[in-house]
Design a protein around this motif. Structure first.
Motif, mmCIF file in Angstrom:
data_model
loop_
_atom_site.group_PDB
_atom_site.id
_atom_site.type_symbol
_atom_site.label_atom_id
_atom_site.label_comp_id
_atom_site.label_asym_id
_atom_site.label_seq_id
_atom_site.Cartn_x
_atom_site.Cartn_y
_atom_site.Cartn_z
ATOM 1 N N TRP A 1 18.536 65.274 22.272
ATOM 2 C CA TRP A 1 19.106 66.665 21.692
ATOM 3 C C TRP A 1 19.231 67.414 23.209
ATOM 4 C CZ3 TRP A 1 17.866 71.821 22.351
ATOM 5 C CH2 TRP A 1 18.767 72.654 21.442
ATOM 6 N N PRO A 2 17.884 67.532 24.056
ATOM 7 C CA PRO A 2 18.206 68.425 25.337
ATOM 8 C C PRO A 2 18.962 67.533 26.369
ATOM 9 C CG PRO A 2 16.013 67.584 24.991
ATOM 10 C CD PRO A 2 16.615 67.174 23.702
ATOM 11 N N THR A 3 19.066 66.434 26.069
ATOM 12 C CA THR A 3 19.940 65.620 27.144
ATOM 13 C C THR A 3 21.364 65.628 26.825
ATOM 14 O OG1 THR A 3 18.046 63.723 27.435
ATOM 15 C CG2 THR A 3 20.321 63.001 28.058
ATOM 16 N N ALA A 4 21.825 65.517 25.705
ATOM 17 C CA ALA A 4 23.143 66.061 25.206
ATOM 18 C C ALA A 4 23.465 67.538 25.717
ATOM 19 C CB ALA A 4 23.200 65.839 23.763
ATOM 20 N N HIS A 5 22.607 68.354 25.542
ATOM 21 C CA HIS A 5 23.018 69.828 25.647
ATOM 22 C C HIS A 5 23.089 70.096 27.140
ATOM 23 C CE1 HIS A 5 23.394 72.044 21.824
ATOM 24 N NE2 HIS A 5 22.639 70.833 21.387
ATOM 25 N N HIS A 6 22.082 69.418 28.046
ATOM 26 C CA HIS A 6 22.116 69.338 29.420
ATOM 27 C C HIS A 6 23.393 68.879 29.861
ATOM 28 C CE1 HIS A 6 20.857 69.623 33.647
ATOM 29 N NE2 HIS A 6 21.243 68.248 33.774
ATOM 30 N N CYS A 7 23.855 67.642 29.601
ATOM 31 C CA CYS A 7 25.171 67.115 29.968
ATOM 32 C C CYS A 7 26.325 67.733 29.714
ATOM 33 C CB CYS A 7 25.239 65.852 29.186
ATOM 34 S SG CYS A 7 26.678 64.922 29.992
ATOM 35 N N ALA A 8 26.360 68.678 28.456
ATOM 36 C CA ALA A 8 27.511 69.499 28.013
ATOM 37 C C ALA A 8 27.417 70.718 28.836
ATOM 38 C CB ALA A 8 27.266 69.970 26.653
ATOM 39 N N ASP B 1 33.607 69.690 31.747
ATOM 40 C CA ASP B 1 34.992 69.097 31.992
ATOM 41 C C ASP B 1 34.785 67.808 31.510
ATOM 42 O OD1 ASP B 1 35.765 71.588 32.163
ATOM 43 O OD2 ASP B 1 35.809 71.454 34.268
ATOM 44 N N ALA B 2 33.662 66.892 32.172
ATOM 45 C CA ALA B 2 33.628 65.355 32.174
ATOM 46 C C ALA B 2 33.441 64.932 30.653
ATOM 47 C CB ALA B 2 32.733 65.235 33.000
ATOM 48 N N VAL B 3 32.540 65.675 29.708
ATOM 49 C CA VAL B 3 32.182 65.598 28.635
ATOM 50 C C VAL B 3 33.566 65.822 27.631
ATOM 51 C CG1 VAL B 3 31.208 66.389 26.366
ATOM 52 C CG2 VAL B 3 29.981 66.134 28.513
ATOM 53 N N PHE C 1 35.201 64.881 22.989
ATOM 54 C CA PHE C 1 34.525 66.121 22.613
ATOM 55 C C PHE C 1 35.181 67.406 23.021
ATOM 56 C CE2 PHE C 1 31.178 62.960 23.401
ATOM 57 C CZ PHE C 1 30.772 62.543 22.082
ATOM 58 N N ALA C 2 35.033 68.266 22.042
ATOM 59 C CA ALA C 2 35.708 69.806 22.400
ATOM 60 C C ALA C 2 34.813 70.759 22.075
ATOM 61 C CB ALA C 2 37.013 69.813 21.735
ATOM 62 N N GLY C 3 35.167 71.928 22.471
ATOM 63 C CA GLY C 3 34.257 72.988 21.986
ATOM 64 C C GLY C 3 33.515 73.797 23.288
ATOM 65 N N ASP C 4 32.941 74.636 23.015
ATOM 66 C CA ASP C 4 32.079 75.649 23.695
ATOM 67 C C ASP C 4 30.841 74.812 24.050
ATOM 68 O OD1 ASP C 4 30.750 76.076 21.665
ATOM 69 O OD2 ASP C 4 30.834 78.193 21.835
ATOM 70 N N ARG C 5 30.002 75.337 24.857
ATOM 71 C CA ARG C 5 28.660 74.470 25.605
ATOM 72 C C ARG C 5 27.834 74.444 24.331
ATOM 73 N NH1 ARG C 5 30.212 76.843 30.473
ATOM 74 N NH2 ARG C 5 30.585 75.397 32.021
ATOM 75 N N PRO C 6 27.478 75.033 23.408
ATOM 76 C CA PRO C 6 26.338 74.947 22.310
ATOM 77 C C PRO C 6 27.170 73.727 21.415
ATOM 78 C CG PRO C 6 26.468 77.168 22.892
ATOM 79 C CD PRO C 6 27.646 76.640 23.658
ATOM 80 N N GLU D 1 34.160 60.737 34.190
ATOM 81 C CA GLU D 1 34.100 61.677 35.705
ATOM 82 C C GLU D 1 35.478 61.047 36.367
ATOM 83 O OE1 GLU D 1 32.202 63.753 36.965
ATOM 84 O OE2 GLU D 1 30.283 63.680 36.022
ATOM 85 N N LYS D 2 35.869 62.114 37.154
ATOM 86 C CA LYS D 2 36.910 61.687 37.977
ATOM 87 C C LYS D 2 36.345 61.290 39.229
ATOM 88 C CE LYS D 2 40.509 64.913 36.075
ATOM 89 N NZ LYS D 2 41.164 66.032 36.405
ATOM 90 N N ASP D 3 37.236 60.258 39.880
ATOM 91 C CA ASP D 3 36.486 59.723 41.450
ATOM 92 C C ASP D 3 36.502 60.855 42.181
ATOM 93 O OD1 ASP D 3 36.544 57.303 40.192
ATOM 94 O OD2 ASP D 3 38.723 56.672 41.367
ATOM 95 N N GLU D 4 37.246 61.991 42.468
ATOM 96 C CA GLU D 4 37.099 62.931 43.202
ATOM 97 C C GLU D 4 35.754 63.991 42.985
ATOM 98 O OE1 GLU D 4 40.536 64.105 40.637
ATOM 99 O OE2 GLU D 4 39.799 62.240 41.588
#
Length: 121
Positions: free
Chosen positions: A3-10, A15-17, A22-27, A49-52
Motif C-alpha cells: 500500500w505505501p509503495t503504491a501510494h509513493h509511486c503514484a 505521469d509515468a503511472v 491508471f487515472a485519477g488524482d494522487r490518492p 517511463e519515457k527514455d528522456e
C-alpha cells in the motif's frame, strides 16, 4: 508493504503511472495501483517511463552514474597476485556461468560475430 509503495509511486511518478492505464488524482491513483497489485496474479505494469525521463533517477549532484565501489577497490588493493601459483597446464582462466540468448548482454550480440558457447551442454 504494498500500500505505501503504491501510494509513493503514484506521488513521485504520477505521469509515468498514468501512462500505463491508471487515472485519477494522487490518492485515487495510489489506491488504483494498490488494488491492481494485489488483485492481478499475473503482475501489473505500473509505470511507463519515457527514455528522456530516466536521467532524473540519477540522484548524484553531478548527474553522473557512479560505478566505482570504494570497498571493492580497497579489497583489490589487498590482493597479492604474486602469491597466486599458476599452472602452465592451465594458462586460461575459466569463468563459469550460463549464457542464453535472452540475457540482456546476449540480446545485443551479433550471433555471426560472437556466437554463444555454452560449455555446460
Amino acid at each position: 508493504m504494498w500500500w505505501p509503495t503504491a501510494h509513493h509511486c503514484a506521488r513521485v511518478d504520477r505521469d509515468a503511472v498514468i501512462r500505463t492505464w491508471f487515472a485519477g488524482d494522487r490518492p485515487a491513483l495510489g489506491e488504483a495501483l494498490f488494488e491492481a497489485m494485489i488483485i492481478r496474479r499475473s503482475g501489473v505494469i505500473f509505470i511507463d517511463e519515457k527514455d528522456e525521463d530516466l536521467w532524473r533517477l540519477v540522484s548524484h549532484p553531478d548527474g553522473k552514474v557512479h560505478l566505482a565501489i570504494p570497498e571493492m577497490f580497497d579489497w583489490m588493493a589487498r590482493l597479492d597476485i604474486a602469491a597466486v601459483e599458476s599452472d602452465p597446464a592451465y594458462p586460461i582462466m575459466s569463468i563459469a556461468g550460463r549464457r542464453r540468448h535472452y540475457n540482456a548482454n546476449q540480446a545485443i550480440r551479433d550471433p555471426c560475430r560472437n556466437p554463444i558457447v555454452d560449455l555446460h551442454h
